[in-house]
Design a protein around this motif. Structure first.
Motif, mmCIF file in Angstrom:
data_model
loop_
_atom_site.group_PDB
_atom_site.id
_atom_site.type_symbol
_atom_site.label_atom_id
_atom_site.label_comp_id
_atom_site.label_asym_id
_atom_site.label_seq_id
_atom_site.Cartn_x
_atom_site.Cartn_y
_atom_site.Cartn_z
ATOM 1 N N SER A 68 0.883 -1.163 0.000
ATOM 2 C CA SER A 68 0.000 0.000 0.000
ATOM 3 C C SER A 68 0.925 1.218 0.000
ATOM 4 O O SER A 68 1.894 1.269 0.745
ATOM 5 N N GLN A 75 0.093 -3.427 15.238
ATOM 6 C CA GLN A 75 -1.364 -3.505 15.149
ATOM 7 C C GLN A 75 -2.054 -2.758 16.287
ATOM 8 O O GLN A 75 -3.165 -2.278 16.126
ATOM 9 N N ASP A 85 -4.788 -5.988 9.651
ATOM 10 C CA ASP A 85 -5.148 -5.027 10.703
ATOM 11 C C ASP A 85 -4.131 -3.909 10.873
ATOM 12 O O ASP A 85 -3.927 -3.404 11.974
ATOM 13 N N ASP A 122 -3.089 -0.170 9.218
ATOM 14 C CA ASP A 122 -3.523 0.891 8.315
ATOM 15 C C ASP A 122 -2.362 1.862 8.046
ATOM 16 O O ASP A 122 -2.471 3.053 8.299
#
Length: 199
Positions: free
Chosen positions: A35, A78, A97, A99
């Motif tokens: 990401s 996390q 989990d 971001d």
């Protein structure tokens, strides 16, 4: 794998690589973004821990496949809030989990070792390595105490685990001397990284 690091400098326990955007960093480390960070993101520091983080920091996640425990455990990541603009470095297929932007590389160990080798090349103090079958901790403590009379000294007393040596070595540039306790099993690779002047 050998990672060629350019424009590297070390301050405190952080490694700085000047002017690397997300695509240049991925290319340099042979990685792929799981990401991506926001547009305009620039690498600030490669960090071995989670204290004092800020935007632009790249944080290694403990490997999902290598026995070496270098980086921050996934469970801690996390549970923790990170400043906006921090990114993770991982060798895992995914980070459930989490971001945060993450760059996947083939080996956390190889990337970390490359950063540490750059630190060692630029280090002007003396590095000592203590190994053997008995008496390593005591010898390391005594040697560090003696060296502290001559300047600052980093002592990795319980450095039988390679990951502790790597974390300690990330603070190398702050010291006049460094003494590493190294188990016989960890010696070949650890010696390649810390390149002791005296052992």
């Amino acid at each position: 794998m050998s990672v060629r690091l350019i424009n590297l400098k070390c301050v405190g326990n952080s490694f700085f690589v000047s002017n690397l955007d997300q695509d240049s960093l991925a290319a340099m480390l042979g990685g792929k973004w799981l990401s991506r960070p926001s547009s305009g993101w620039i690498l600030g520091r490669f960090r071995m821990g989670v204290e004092g983080l800020k935007s632009g920091d790249l944080i290694p996640v403990v490997s999902g496949k290598e026995g070496l425990k270098v980086g921050v455990p996934l469970k801690l990541i996390q549970k923790r809030q990170f400043p906006k603009g921090c990114c993770l470095l991982t060798d895992r297929e995914s980070l459930p989990d989490v971001d945060l932007p993450a760059l996947r590389v083939s080996s956390i160990k190889d990337v970390t070792e490359s950063f540490l080798e750059c630190v060692r090349v630029n280090y002007t103090g003396k590095v000592f390595a203590v190994t053997g079958s008995a008496g390593k901790s005591t010898t390391t403590q005594i040697l560090a105490k003696v060296l502290k009379t001559q300047g600052s000294c980093l002592a990795s007393v319980f450095g039988n685990i390679k990951s502790i040596i790597y974390t300690s070595a990330s603070r190398l540039n702050q010291q006049d001397f460094a003494v590493f306790e190294v188990s016989q099993g960890a010696l070949p690779r650890s010696a390649d990284i810390i390149k002791p002047d005296i052992s």
